[in-house]
Design an enzyme around this catalytic site. Sequence first.
Site, PDB file in Angstrom:
ATOM      1  CD  GLN A 115      -2.642   1.113   2.667  1.00  0.00           C
ATOM      2  OE1 GLN A 115      -2.246   0.412   3.602  1.00  0.00           O
ATOM      3  NE2 GLN A 115      -3.656   1.949   2.786  1.00  0.00           N
ATOM      4  CE  LYS A 172      -8.868   5.792   7.521  1.00  0.00           C
ATOM      5  NZ  LYS A 172      -7.398   5.658   7.442  1.00  0.00           N
ATOM      6  CG  LEU A 182      -6.401   1.616  16.269  1.00  0.00           C
ATOM      7  CD1 LEU A 182      -5.642   2.752  15.605  1.00  0.00           C
ATOM      8  CD2 LEU A 182      -7.280   2.150  17.410  1.00  0.00           C
ATOM      9  CB  ALA A 183     -11.338  -2.992  14.484  1.00  0.00           C
ATOM     10  CD1 TRP A 200      -3.078 -10.803  15.381  1.00  0.00           C
ATOM     11  CD2 TRP A 200      -4.522  -9.736  14.046  1.00  0.00           C
ATOM     12  NE1 TRP A 200      -4.010 -11.709  14.944  1.00  0.00           N
ATOM     13  CE2 TRP A 200      -4.907 -11.092  14.122  1.00  0.00           C
ATOM     14  CE3 TRP A 200      -5.284  -8.868  13.255  1.00  0.00           C
ATOM     15  CZ2 TRP A 200      -6.026 -11.605  13.437  1.00  0.00           C
ATOM     16  CZ3 TRP A 200      -6.393  -9.382  12.580  1.00  0.00           C
ATOM     17  CH2 TRP A 200      -6.745 -10.726  12.671  1.00  0.00           C
ATOM     18  CE1 TYR A 203       1.097 -10.540   7.521  1.00  0.00           C
ATOM     19  CE2 TYR A 203       2.695  -9.138   8.612  1.00  0.00           C
ATOM     20  CZ  TYR A 203       1.591  -9.964   8.665  1.00  0.00           C
ATOM     21  OH  TYR A 203       0.973 -10.198   9.873  1.00  0.00           O
ATOM     22  CD  GLU A 224      -3.988  10.885  16.942  1.00  0.00           C
ATOM     23  OE1 GLU A 224      -3.525  12.008  16.731  1.00  0.00           O
ATOM     24  OE2 GLU A 224      -4.866  10.641  17.787  1.00  0.00           O
ATOM     25  N   GLY A 281      -0.372  -0.567  13.204  1.00  0.00           N
ATOM     26  CA  GLY A 281      -0.248  -0.529  11.747  1.00  0.00           C
ATOM     27  C   GLY A 281      -0.471   0.909  11.329  1.00  0.00           C
TER      28      GLY A 281
HETATM   29  P1  NDP Z   1      -4.860  -1.540  13.047  1.00  0.00           P
HETATM   30  O1  NDP Z   1      -6.098  -2.228  13.422  1.00  0.00           O
HETATM   31  O2  NDP Z   1      -4.352  -0.493  13.978  1.00  0.00           O
HETATM   32  O3  NDP Z   1      -5.061  -0.909  11.589  1.00  0.00           O
HETATM   33  C1  NDP Z   1      -4.067  -0.081  11.058  1.00  0.00           C
HETATM   34  C2  NDP Z   1      -4.633   0.723   9.884  1.00  0.00           C
HETATM   35  O4  NDP Z   1      -5.675   1.588  10.343  1.00  0.00           O
HETATM   36  C3  NDP Z   1      -3.578   1.620   9.282  1.00  0.00           C
HETATM   37  O5  NDP Z   1      -2.775   0.956   8.347  1.00  0.00           O
HETATM   38  C4  NDP Z   1      -4.434   2.723   8.696  1.00  0.00           C
HETATM   39  O6  NDP Z   1      -5.011   2.236   7.492  1.00  0.00           O
HETATM   40  C5  NDP Z   1      -5.512   2.878   9.761  1.00  0.00           C
HETATM   41  N1  NDP Z   1      -5.101   3.790  10.847  1.00  0.00           N
HETATM   42  C6  NDP Z   1      -4.263   3.522  11.888  1.00  0.00           C
HETATM   43  N2  NDP Z   1      -4.122   4.591  12.674  1.00  0.00           N
HETATM   44  C7  NDP Z   1      -4.870   5.566  12.143  1.00  0.00           C
HETATM   45  C8  NDP Z   1      -5.121   6.906  12.533  1.00  0.00           C
HETATM   46  N3  NDP Z   1      -4.557   7.439  13.618  1.00  0.00           N
HETATM   47  N4  NDP Z   1      -5.969   7.630  11.753  1.00  0.00           N
HETATM   48  C9  NDP Z   1      -6.548   7.106  10.653  1.00  0.00           C
HETATM   49  N5  NDP Z   1      -6.334   5.849  10.234  1.00  0.00           N
HETATM   50  C10 NDP Z   1      -5.505   5.080  10.971  1.00  0.00           C
HETATM   51  O7  NDP Z   1      -3.648  -2.579  12.896  1.00  0.00           O
HETATM   52  P2  NDP Z   1      -3.324  -3.631  11.717  1.00  0.00           P
HETATM   53  O8  NDP Z   1      -4.546  -4.346  11.281  1.00  0.00           O
HETATM   54  O9  NDP Z   1      -2.503  -2.942  10.697  1.00  0.00           O
HETATM   55  O10 NDP Z   1      -2.419  -4.670  12.521  1.00  0.00           O
HETATM   56  C11 NDP Z   1      -1.157  -4.259  13.036  1.00  0.00           C
HETATM   57  C12 NDP Z   1      -0.114  -5.322  12.734  1.00  0.00           C
HETATM   58  O11 NDP Z   1      -0.514  -6.550  13.325  1.00  0.00           O
HETATM   59  C13 NDP Z   1       0.109  -5.675  11.259  1.00  0.00           C
HETATM   60  O12 NDP Z   1       0.950  -4.763  10.594  1.00  0.00           O
HETATM   61  C14 NDP Z   1       0.750  -7.031  11.386  1.00  0.00           C
HETATM   62  O13 NDP Z   1       2.114  -6.893  11.722  1.00  0.00           O
HETATM   63  C15 NDP Z   1      -0.007  -7.631  12.555  1.00  0.00           C
HETATM   64  N6  NDP Z   1      -1.118  -8.492  12.082  1.00  0.00           N
HETATM   65  C16 NDP Z   1      -1.026  -9.838  12.338  1.00  0.00           C
HETATM   66  C17 NDP Z   1      -2.002 -10.706  11.930  1.00  0.00           C
HETATM   67  C18 NDP Z   1      -1.864 -12.155  12.226  1.00  0.00           C
HETATM   68  O14 NDP Z   1      -2.649 -12.965  11.702  1.00  0.00           O
HETATM   69  N7  NDP Z   1      -0.924 -12.550  13.054  1.00  0.00           N
HETATM   70  C19 NDP Z   1      -3.181 -10.242  11.161  1.00  0.00           C
HETATM   71  C20 NDP Z   1      -3.209  -8.810  10.974  1.00  0.00           C
HETATM   72  C21 NDP Z   1      -2.210  -7.983  11.430  1.00  0.00           C
HETATM   73  P3  NDP Z   1      -5.398   3.173   6.225  1.00  0.00           P
HETATM   74  O15 NDP Z   1      -4.671   4.457   6.327  1.00  0.00           O
HETATM   75  O16 NDP Z   1      -5.015   2.362   5.047  1.00  0.00           O
HETATM   76  O17 NDP Z   1      -6.888   3.327   6.308  1.00  0.00           O
END
Ligand code: NDP
Length: 328
Positions: free
Chosen positions: A29, A222, A214-215, A211, A56, A300, A291
């Site tokens: 991305q 957002k 923030l769902a 993980w 990934y 933030e 993430g």
């Molecule tokens: P989150 O639930 O925190 O989602 C992160 C996403 O939310 C960002 O990439 C962004 O996406 C959006 N976001 C985050 N902060 C903000 C903000 N302050 N304002 C606006 N948008 C925001 O975490 P992830 O789902 O990314 O999970 C975190 C990590 O956990 C992954 O990177 C991975 O390493 C791990 N993971 C492990 C899994 C497993 O099966 N073991 C499965 C999933 C994740 P955008 O800007 O694109 O909208």
Amino acid sequence: MIMTYRQLGGSGLKVSALSLGAWVTFGKQIGNPTARRLMHTAYDAGVNFFDNAEAYADGQAEIVMGQILRKAGWRRSSYLVSSKVFFGAEGDRPNEDGLSRKHVVEACHAALRRLQVDYLDLYFCHRPDPVVPIAETARAMHDLIVQGKVLYWGTSEWSAAQIAEAQAVCVRLGLHPPVMEQPQYNLFHRARVEKEYAPLYREFGLGTTIWSPLASGLLTGKYSRGIPKGSRLATPGLEWLRDIAAGPEAAQRLAAVAKLAEIAAELNTTLPRLGVAWCLKNPHVSTVILGASKVTQLQENLGALEVVDRLTPAMMSRLDRISQPVAD
Ligand code: NDP
């Protein structure tokens, strides 16, 4: 904002309370310069754990992270890096995925090459593999530890029964046991971490690297007025994720997000910080993996550390009343 560090369960390893993951973002991305700025921002804020997986971006996320680590030149002792095995990276022939001894070992070697490191600090079985005996996987992990290629092994999204079986097998065979699990945990997804795993913290000192705090962004608010362009739920290939903001349960969850926004305002903070701080309140969470697709998001979310103390028992009860009815 001062980073805090927690023990990884019953192990001797210290992991920063907030860490950074590469899923969806690195190698996919976001561009590599943004990935680099994210890692430097995290490291400068005291983050010591970077999470990755063979799957990934089909291995690309590890390649990008490896290049950043090499260029940064940080002391190897100052950070932890992980990989996960199960889904495969480069090919889809037999034995190129799963938890067989062959794939666990080959995936480790491939991750070491992509990440350009001599050992993985943490190595996870990304999902359970129903066709491979747990003893086979556990012995492969043990051997990698003995060879110095992996320091700690663990699981991701295994049931409590599967984790307990792995522990029992390791005791019986004298193998290094798994020390951590990587489950989903957030205000909308609680049962496994809070209930199903409860005996595992007591019996085995299980650590958790949680993980999607923030769902996938739902808890930032957002998605409260549709799916913004450029956001995760608008990303091609992630259509299956859209149900969280547009599926049958979405209306209830978005209503809960609106109530959470009122509480965030009362606490003089923001929704993302509230969501992350809530995860940090759970003492069984060793680290919250953040993430981010933008540096501003990461900055933030790192601010959540300042909000944890504002979540008094009375406030946690109010948050429970909002989250419990919509959480699974
Ligand atoms: P989150 O639930 O925190 O989602 C992160 C996403 O939310 C960002 O990439 C962004 O996406 C959006 N976001 C985050 N902060 C903000 C903000 N302050 N304002 C606006 N948008 C925001 O975490 P992830 O789902 O990314 O999970 C975190 C990590 O956990 C992954 O990177 C991975 O390493 C791990 N993971 C492990 C899994 C497993 O099966 N073991 C499965 C999933 C994740 P955008 O800007 O694109 O909208």
